[in-house]
Design an enzyme around this catalytic site. Structure first.
Site, PDB file in Angstrom:
ATOM      1  N   HIS A  24       0.835  -1.201   0.000  1.00  0.00           N
ATOM      2  CA  HIS A  24       0.000   0.000   0.000  1.00  0.00           C
ATOM      3  C   HIS A  24       0.874   1.258   0.000  1.00  0.00           C
ATOM      4  O   HIS A  24       0.615   2.205  -0.742  1.00  0.00           O
ATOM      5  CB  HIS A  24      -0.892   0.062   1.249  1.00  0.00           C
ATOM      6  N   LYS A  48     -21.235  -2.699   8.609  1.00  0.00           N
ATOM      7  CA  LYS A  48     -20.478  -3.931   8.774  1.00  0.00           C
ATOM      8  C   LYS A  48     -19.502  -3.789   9.943  1.00  0.00           C
ATOM      9  O   LYS A  48     -19.115  -2.679  10.294  1.00  0.00           O
ATOM     10  CB  LYS A  48     -19.678  -4.239   7.506  1.00  0.00           C
ATOM     11  N   ARG A  98      -1.636  -5.551  -8.214  1.00  0.00           N
ATOM     12  CA  ARG A  98      -0.634  -6.588  -7.949  1.00  0.00           C
ATOM     13  C   ARG A  98      -0.623  -7.620  -9.061  1.00  0.00           C
ATOM     14  O   ARG A  98       0.414  -8.138  -9.415  1.00  0.00           O
ATOM     15  CB  ARG A  98      -0.924  -7.282  -6.616  1.00  0.00           C
ATOM     16  N   SER A 135      -3.531  -7.400   2.925  1.00  0.00           N
ATOM     17  CA  SER A 135      -3.920  -7.194   4.328  1.00  0.00           C
ATOM     18  C   SER A 135      -4.449  -8.480   4.941  1.00  0.00           C
ATOM     19  O   SER A 135      -4.149  -8.791   6.103  1.00  0.00           O
ATOM     20  CB  SER A 135      -4.972  -6.083   4.419  1.00  0.00           C
TER      21      SER A 135
END
Length: 169
Positions: A24, A48, A98, A135
């Site tokens: 990142h 959420k 990526r 992550s």
């Protein structure tokens, strides 16, 4: 097709960043080299669960990680990326890639964002040495006691240890 005559000056780098990792930061650094101002937008859906770190904790970890990057700010946002771009006055959205799979997903979002608002998305490739980091991967291996200090900024590593291991930084 008409193109803007004024170069983009402000970009957002949206994401959940739970947690931010070196891949990142590579994308943010690339964006900072291209635009006068970069706003890292910690995206969250208020309906959420917040994830491992709350949006405010993520923003604080990112601020610490980008402290030496000129022109980089950090905010949280509870809407969609195009709304964050509009709300922050950004000219462009920057997304890191990526793999080809990332491109397929991000291209569809970019096309929708442009259709809704006219805001363009710029894709930047992640440095090859960092392209394996995600992550989710960081959270999973840290939860199993594996050292992730080579994947994340030092402040994130300390925060992961506090949350997962119950150990101080």
């Amino acid at each position: 097709m008409t193109m803007p005559s004024v170069p983009a000056r402000t970009a957002i780098c949206p994401g959940s960043f739970d947690p931010i990792h070196l891949g990142h930061l590579d994308v943010v650094a690339q964006a900072a080299s291209l635009f006068e101002r970069v706003i890292v937008v910690v995206m969250h859906n208020p309906s959420k669960p917040s994830g491992l770190f709350s949006p405010d904790e993520r923003a604080a970890l990112i601020r610490d990680a980008v402290v030496d990057m000129a022109g980089v700010d950090v905010v949280t946002h509870g809407g969609l990326a195009f709304q964050a771009a509009t709300d922050t006055g950004a000219d462009v959205i920057v997304k890191g890639l990526r793999t080809g799979v990332d491109f397929d997903i991000e291209q569809q979002m970019a096309q929708n964002n442009h259709a809704l608002t006219g805001i363009r998305t710029v894709f930047v490739p992640c440095a090859p040495a960092l392209s394996h980091i995600s992550s989710r991967f960081v959270r999973e291996i840290a939860a199993h006691g594996t050292d992730v200090s080579h994947l994340v900024p030092s402040g994130v590593h300390a925060a992961l240890r506090r949350v997962i291991d119950g150990v101080g930084g």
